[in-house]
Design an enzyme around this catalytic site. Structure first.
Site, short mmCIF file in Angstrom:
data_model
loop_
_atom_site.label_atom_id
_atom_site.label_comp_id
_atom_site.label_asym_id
_atom_site.label_seq_id
_atom_site.Cartn_x
_atom_site.Cartn_y
_atom_site.Cartn_z
N TYR A 149 -32.28 4.85 -13.36
CA TYR A 149 -32.92 4.07 -14.43
C TYR A 149 -33.17 2.61 -14.00
CZ TYR A 149 -33.91 2.16 -19.07
OH TYR A 149 -34.49 1.52 -20.14
N LYS A 202 -36.80 0.59 -13.21
CA LYS A 202 -37.25 -0.62 -13.92
C LYS A 202 -37.45 -1.81 -12.97
CE LYS A 202 -37.47 1.25 -18.06
NZ LYS A 202 -38.76 1.44 -18.75
N ASN A 239 -45.22 2.35 -22.23
CA ASN A 239 -43.90 2.21 -22.85
C ASN A 239 -43.00 3.44 -22.72
OD1 ASN A 239 -41.94 1.11 -25.02
ND2 ASN A 239 -42.67 3.05 -25.88
P1 NAD Z 1 -37.03 6.39 -27.37
O1 NAD Z 1 -36.27 7.45 -26.68
O2 NAD Z 1 -36.87 6.20 -28.84
O3 NAD Z 1 -38.58 6.53 -27.06
C1 NAD Z 1 -39.05 6.90 -25.80
C2 NAD Z 1 -40.52 7.22 -25.91
O4 NAD Z 1 -40.93 7.76 -24.66
C3 NAD Z 1 -40.78 8.29 -26.98
O5 NAD Z 1 -41.98 7.99 -27.66
C4 NAD Z 1 -40.94 9.56 -26.15
O6 NAD Z 1 -41.83 10.48 -26.73
C5 NAD Z 1 -41.52 9.02 -24.86
N1 NAD Z 1 -41.21 9.94 -23.77
C6 NAD Z 1 -39.98 10.26 -23.29
N2 NAD Z 1 -40.10 11.19 -22.33
C7 NAD Z 1 -41.43 11.44 -22.20
C8 NAD Z 1 -42.20 12.29 -21.37
N3 NAD Z 1 -41.65 13.07 -20.45
N4 NAD Z 1 -43.53 12.27 -21.52
C9 NAD Z 1 -44.13 11.48 -22.43
N5 NAD Z 1 -43.46 10.65 -23.23
C10 NAD Z 1 -42.13 10.64 -23.12
O7 NAD Z 1 -36.65 5.08 -26.59
P2 NAD Z 1 -37.06 3.55 -26.72
O8 NAD Z 1 -35.80 2.83 -26.73
O9 NAD Z 1 -38.06 3.31 -27.78
O10 NAD Z 1 -37.71 3.35 -25.28
C11 NAD Z 1 -39.02 2.85 -25.06
C12 NAD Z 1 -39.04 2.09 -23.76
O11 NAD Z 1 -38.14 0.98 -23.89
C13 NAD Z 1 -38.58 2.87 -22.53
O12 NAD Z 1 -39.43 2.58 -21.45
C14 NAD Z 1 -37.19 2.34 -22.28
O13 NAD Z 1 -36.83 2.43 -20.92
C15 NAD Z 1 -37.35 0.91 -22.73
N6 NAD Z 1 -36.08 0.24 -23.07
C16 NAD Z 1 -35.33 0.63 -24.14
C17 NAD Z 1 -34.15 -0.03 -24.41
C18 NAD Z 1 -33.27 0.34 -25.58
O14 NAD Z 1 -32.15 -0.19 -25.66
N7 NAD Z 1 -33.70 1.17 -26.49
C19 NAD Z 1 -33.74 -1.09 -23.59
C20 NAD Z 1 -34.52 -1.45 -22.51
C21 NAD Z 1 -35.70 -0.78 -22.26
#
Ligand code: NAD
Length: 247
Positions: free
Chosen positions: A155, A159, A90
């Site tokens: 990005y 994906k 994730n």
């Molecule tokens: P967030 O920024 O709250 O969390 C991201 C997570 O990734 C955190 O736990 C962080 O510690 C971890 N992370 C980031 N960089 C890292 C690194 N270099 N090494 C290890 N861990 C790392 O974001 P989120 O929205 O919870 O995102 C989680 C996933 O959901 C991601 O893959 C993101 O692409 C995907 N996503 C999010 C959204 C959105 O709108 N929030 C939409 C589509 C996809």
């Protein structure tokens, strides 16, 4: 729904990942969350232990872009719990830089964490799953893996690759009883979205038929379904949880 199962969740310290960890624990799984720093891992574990002292949850912080560190952390989970039933990849970073301001380094960052790190975690875990007779891998994709995105090309590129890896490995690993799926969230209320420029969030939100952004828990529900036996015949699927944003 996950009684007796052992799960690894990367990026489990906040946002969508944290909700997946909570959901899995509440449904009987033992969870090891992988975060990027000891401090954030400790904070997440403290919150979870305060919520329910009986939950079996542990944390690690291997550098996810370092294959050897990830392999070691996965081996430690297997050593401690005896098996790994669920791997959730994730952790991820988003980008919104216009092409003409991009650097090669920034592009590489998206590919390193959002694509290569998934492979690094899957490789040792799939070997363990094969040996134990099966398992389930769920990757976090995004709606931009279907619709693309008009800036921050690293990005959506990453994906699209997540979807390719998911569908290909589902085809390759089915014979080993390993299911491989992805969840493709739309705009979800986490720090990642809070970090985007306001006009980008506004532009994306305007096109959501359900008229609102998603909650992390709504996305985590899809991860629960895919990890559970309810999805025993579901593999190679990219499950959108986006209020029909990309439709
Ligand atoms: P967030 O920024 O709250 O969390 C991201 C997570 O990734 C955190 O736990 C962080 O510690 C971890 N992370 C980031 N960089 C890292 C690194 N270099 N090494 C290890 N861990 C790392 O974001 P989120 O929205 O919870 O995102 C989680 C996933 O959901 C991601 O893959 C993101 O692409 C995907 N996503 C999010 C959204 C959105 O709108 N929030 C939409 C589509 C996809």
């Amino acid at each position: 729904m996950l009684s007796g199962k052992v799960a690894i969740v990367t990026g489990g310290t906040r946002g969508i990942g944290f909700e997946i960890v909570r959901k899995y624990l509440a449904n009987g799984a033992k969870v090891v969350l992988f975060g990027s720093r000891q401090e954030t891992v400790d904070n997440a574990l403290k919150k979870l232990h305060e919520e329910n002292g009986a939950w079996e949850v542990d944390g690690k912080y291997p550098k996810l872009t370092d294959a050897a560190e990830v392999e070691k952390a996965v081996a430690e989970v297997k050593e401690k719990y005896g098996r790994i039933d669920i791997l959730v990849n994730n952790a991820g970073i988003s980008q919104s830089t216009p092409l003409y301001n991009y650097t090669a380094e920034e592009f590489d960052k998206a590919i390193d964490l959002n694509v290569k790190a998934l492979f690094y975690a899957i490789l040792p875990t799939a070997k363990i799953m094969k040996e134990q007779g099966g398992g389930c891998i769920i990757n976090t994709s995004s709606m931009v893996s279907i619709s693309g995105q008009p800036a921050g090309v690293g990005y959506p590129t990453s994906k699209f690759a997540v979807n390719g890896m998911t569908i290909s490995l589902a085809r390759e690993l089915g014979k080993d009883n390993i299911r491989v799926n992805a969840v493709a969230p739309g705009v979800t209320k986490t720090d990642m979205v809070a970090a985007l420029p306001e006009e980008v969030v506004k532009r994306i939100s305007m096109g959501i038929p359900l008229g609102r952004a998603g909650e992390p828990e709504e996305v985590a529900n899809a991860f629960l379904y895919l990890a559970s036996d309810l999805a025993s015949y579901v593999t190679g699927e990219i499950l959108s949880v986006d209020g029909a944003s990309k439709a």
